[in-house]
Design a protein around this motif. Structure first.
Motif, PDB file in Angstrom:
ATOM      1  N   ILE A  26      77.434  33.891  87.852  1.00  0.00           N
ATOM      2  CA  ILE A  26      76.166  33.987  88.566  1.00  0.00           C
ATOM      3  C   ILE A  26      75.600  35.398  88.421  1.00  0.00           C
ATOM      4  O   ILE A  26      76.279  36.383  88.704  1.00  0.00           O
ATOM      5  CB  ILE A  26      76.371  33.657  90.061  1.00  0.00           C
ATOM      6  CG1 ILE A  26      76.978  32.260  90.192  1.00  0.00           C
ATOM      7  CG2 ILE A  26      75.059  33.759  90.818  1.00  0.00           C
ATOM      8  CD1 ILE A  26      77.487  31.955  91.569  1.00  0.00           C
ATOM      9  N   ARG A  27      74.375  35.489  87.988  1.00  0.00           N
ATOM     10  CA  ARG A  27      73.682  36.778  87.875  1.00  0.00           C
ATOM     11  C   ARG A  27      73.199  37.183  89.263  1.00  0.00           C
ATOM     12  O   ARG A  27      72.268  36.607  89.805  1.00  0.00           O
ATOM     13  CB  ARG A  27      72.467  36.660  86.957  1.00  0.00           C
ATOM     14  CG  ARG A  27      72.788  36.767  85.520  1.00  0.00           C
ATOM     15  CD  ARG A  27      72.739  38.214  85.091  1.00  0.00           C
ATOM     16  NE  ARG A  27      72.751  38.246  83.645  1.00  0.00           N
ATOM     17  CZ  ARG A  27      72.941  39.321  82.952  1.00  0.00           C
ATOM     18  NH1 ARG A  27      73.107  40.468  83.549  1.00  0.00           N
ATOM     19  NH2 ARG A  27      72.962  39.279  81.651  1.00  0.00           N
ATOM     20  N   THR A  28      73.850  38.182  89.831  1.00  0.00           N
ATOM     21  CA  THR A  28      73.485  38.632  91.172  1.00  0.00           C
ATOM     22  C   THR A  28      73.037  40.080  91.216  1.00  0.00           C
ATOM     23  O   THR A  28      72.562  40.548  92.235  1.00  0.00           O
ATOM     24  CB  THR A  28      74.689  38.507  92.123  1.00  0.00           C
ATOM     25  OG1 THR A  28      75.706  39.384  91.660  1.00  0.00           O
ATOM     26  CG2 THR A  28      75.184  37.086  92.195  1.00  0.00           C
ATOM     27  N   GLY A  29      73.233  40.807  90.169  1.00  0.00           N
ATOM     28  CA  GLY A  29      72.964  42.242  90.188  1.00  0.00           C
ATOM     29  C   GLY A  29      74.250  43.041  90.295  1.00  0.00           C
ATOM     30  O   GLY A  29      74.275  44.231  90.012  1.00  0.00           O
ATOM     31  N   LEU A  30      75.338  42.415  90.721  1.00  0.00           N
ATOM     32  CA  LEU A  30      76.617  43.121  90.806  1.00  0.00           C
ATOM     33  C   LEU A  30      77.134  43.534  89.438  1.00  0.00           C
ATOM     34  O   LEU A  30      77.845  44.523  89.309  1.00  0.00           O
ATOM     35  CB  LEU A  30      77.661  42.258  91.517  1.00  0.00           C
ATOM     36  CG  LEU A  30      77.420  42.016  93.002  1.00  0.00           C
ATOM     37  CD1 LEU A  30      78.436  41.018  93.534  1.00  0.00           C
ATOM     38  CD2 LEU A  30      77.512  43.321  93.768  1.00  0.00           C
ATOM     39  N   HIS A  33      77.252  47.120  87.644  1.00  0.00           N
ATOM     40  CA  HIS A  33      78.323  48.103  87.767  1.00  0.00           C
ATOM     41  C   HIS A  33      79.320  47.993  86.622  1.00  0.00           C
ATOM     42  O   HIS A  33      80.147  48.873  86.440  1.00  0.00           O
ATOM     43  CB  HIS A  33      79.051  47.938  89.103  1.00  0.00           C
ATOM     44  CG  HIS A  33      78.148  48.125  90.281  1.00  0.00           C
ATOM     45  ND1 HIS A  33      77.598  49.350  90.607  1.00  0.00           N
ATOM     46  CD2 HIS A  33      77.671  47.244  91.184  1.00  0.00           C
ATOM     47  CE1 HIS A  33      76.840  49.216  91.682  1.00  0.00           C
ATOM     48  NE2 HIS A  33      76.861  47.951  92.044  1.00  0.00           N
ATOM     49  N   GLN A  34      79.269  46.932  85.852  1.00  0.00           N
ATOM     50  CA  GLN A  34      80.172  46.737  84.726  1.00  0.00           C
ATOM     51  C   GLN A  34      79.545  47.121  83.402  1.00  0.00           C
ATOM     52  O   GLN A  34      80.245  47.430  82.455  1.00  0.00           O
ATOM     53  CB  GLN A  34      80.595  45.268  84.618  1.00  0.00           C
ATOM     54  CG  GLN A  34      81.372  44.752  85.780  1.00  0.00           C
ATOM     55  CD  GLN A  34      81.669  43.274  85.613  1.00  0.00           C
ATOM     56  OE1 GLN A  34      80.960  42.563  84.914  1.00  0.00           O
ATOM     57  NE2 GLN A  34      82.733  42.818  86.259  1.00  0.00           N
ATOM     58  N   GLU A  35      78.256  47.090  83.310  1.00  0.00           N
ATOM     59  CA  GLU A  35      77.579  47.188  82.020  1.00  0.00           C
ATOM     60  C   GLU A  35      77.910  48.449  81.249  1.00  0.00           C
ATOM     61  O   GLU A  35      78.020  48.420  80.031  1.00  0.00           O
ATOM     62  CB  GLU A  35      76.073  47.010  82.202  1.00  0.00           C
ATOM     63  CG  GLU A  35      75.759  45.593  82.650  1.00  0.00           C
ATOM     64  CD  GLU A  35      74.286  45.246  82.622  1.00  0.00           C
ATOM     65  OE1 GLU A  35      73.499  46.019  82.062  1.00  0.00           O
ATOM     66  OE2 GLU A  35      73.950  44.183  83.164  1.00  0.00           O
ATOM     67  N   GLY A  36      78.119  49.550  81.889  1.00  0.00           N
ATOM     68  CA  GLY A  36      78.460  50.777  81.185  1.00  0.00           C
ATOM     69  C   GLY A  36      79.877  50.781  80.644  1.00  0.00           C
ATOM     70  O   GLY A  36      80.229  51.615  79.809  1.00  0.00           O
TER      71      GLY A  36
END
Length: 117
Positions: A26-30, A33-36
């Protein structure tokens, strides 16, 4: 899954139903914090994944809670009862070992012991 199997067995006489569910990614915006921390290979998988909206993810959670379909079923995914499968490569569904009543009872006992219950 095993906790749901044992909870359903233990509480069936009290009219309590227990189910496990997989709401999907689920795309929530959390995930920001992982993308980098993603490698290029991980990024490719991350970007190709079929993400769900929060509403879509919540729908699978609400279904067994608000519908009589949840009675007697121990697994849900994609707004439906999760199919049973023996395919070890399947990306969805419930494997036989996830429904094993002896393993469910053993997991419950070990977990309760670790919690001092």
């Amino acid at each position: 899954m095993l906790f749901a199997v044992e909870a359903a067995r233990r509480w069936a006489d009290d009219g309590i139903v227990a189910n496990a569910l997989m709401p999907g990614g689920i795309r929530t915006g959390l995930e920001r914090h992982q993308e980098g921390r993603l490698t290029p290979e991980m990024r490719a998988v991350f970007d190709s994944y079929e993400w769900r909206t929060p509403e879509q993810g919540a729908a699978t959670s609400v279904l067994p809670a608000a519908s009589p379909l949840g009675e007697g079923v121990t697994g849900f995914e994609d707004c439906a009862e999760a199919p049973r499968t023996t395919d070890p490569g399947a990306q969805s569904g419930v494997r036989p070992h996830g429904l094993d009543p002896d393993d469910a009872a053993r997991l419950w006992k070990v977990s309760s012991g670790l919690l001092g219950l």
